[in-house]
Design a protein around this motif. Structure first.
Motif, short mmCIF file in Angstrom:
data_model
loop_
_atom_site.label_atom_id
_atom_site.label_comp_id
_atom_site.label_asym_id
_atom_site.label_seq_id
_atom_site.Cartn_x
_atom_site.Cartn_y
_atom_site.Cartn_z
N HIS A 35 -4.87 -5.34 -77.04
CA HIS A 35 -5.27 -3.97 -76.73
C HIS A 35 -6.52 -3.58 -77.54
N ASP A 36 -6.55 -3.94 -78.82
CA ASP A 36 -7.72 -3.63 -79.66
C ASP A 36 -8.97 -4.34 -79.15
N ARG A 37 -8.83 -5.60 -78.73
CA ARG A 37 -9.99 -6.33 -78.21
C ARG A 37 -10.50 -5.70 -76.91
N ARG A 38 -9.58 -5.28 -76.07
CA ARG A 38 -9.96 -4.63 -74.81
C ARG A 38 -10.70 -3.32 -75.11
N ASP A 39 -10.19 -2.54 -76.06
CA ASP A 39 -10.85 -1.30 -76.45
C ASP A 39 -12.25 -1.57 -76.99
N LEU A 40 -12.38 -2.60 -77.81
CA LEU A 40 -13.67 -2.94 -78.40
C LEU A 40 -14.68 -3.34 -77.32
N ARG A 41 -14.23 -4.16 -76.36
CA ARG A 41 -15.14 -4.54 -75.25
C ARG A 41 -15.58 -3.32 -74.46
N GLN A 42 -14.66 -2.42 -74.16
CA GLN A 42 -15.00 -1.22 -73.39
C GLN A 42 -15.97 -0.34 -74.17
N ASP A 43 -15.73 -0.18 -75.47
CA ASP A 43 -16.62 0.65 -76.28
C ASP A 43 -18.02 0.05 -76.35
N ARG A 44 -18.11 -1.28 -76.44
CA ARG A 44 -19.42 -1.92 -76.46
C ARG A 44 -20.15 -1.72 -75.13
N ARG A 45 -19.40 -1.81 -74.02
CA ARG A 45 -20.00 -1.54 -72.71
C ARG A 45 -20.53 -0.11 -72.64
N ASP A 46 -19.75 0.83 -73.18
CA ASP A 46 -20.17 2.23 -73.18
C ASP A 46 -21.46 2.42 -73.99
N VAL A 47 -21.56 1.73 -75.13
CA VAL A 47 -22.77 1.83 -75.95
C VAL A 47 -23.96 1.30 -75.18
N ARG A 48 -23.80 0.15 -74.52
CA ARG A 48 -24.91 -0.42 -73.74
C ARG A 48 -25.32 0.52 -72.60
N ARG A 49 -24.34 1.09 -71.93
CA ARG A 49 -24.61 2.01 -70.83
C ARG A 49 -25.35 3.25 -71.34
#
Length: 116
Positions: A35-49
């Motif tokens: 769950h933490d890894r999934r959250d981290l990936r999503q947050d990184r995508r949000d930063v890139r966006r």
């Protein structure tokens, strides 16, 4: 001798009773890590966006400023006023995107701390 046997038997029974709880804890820990890894990936995508949106906002601002200068040179007051409005709107968009990115970067840091 009887006392030693009782102590050993009691400790074995206690150890066997705790084994399912340990397996359940390990399973829950693995789920938390996923769950933490999934959250981290999503947050990184949000930063890139958000970074991409900020770049686009900067391009829009540059274009609007060029158009404003052109309208002022040509004496087009209504056009210059419209460009001024667009510049204000694009500036607000950029500020909002920057605030979003700051929040997403904060989330990334928090997720990294949680994963450590």
């Amino acid at each position: 001798m009887k006392l030693t046997g009782m102590v050993i038997t009691t400790s074995l029974v206690a150890a066997l009773a705790a084994t399912p709880a340990l397996a359940e804890d390990a399973h829950r820990d693995r789920q938390d890590i996923r769950h933490d890894r999934r959250d981290l990936r999503q947050d990184r995508r949000d930063v890139r966006r958000d970074t991409r949106d900020i770049r686009q906002d900067r391009r829009d601002l540059r274009q609007d400023r060029r158009e404003l200068r052109r309208d002022v040179r040509q004496g087009d007051t209504p056009g210059a006023q419209a460009e001024g409005q667009e510049i204000r709107g694009d500036g607000q968009d950029r500020r909002a995107d920057r605030a979003d990115r700051r929040g997403d970067v904060r989330d990334v840091r928090q997720d990294r701390r949680d994963g450590s």
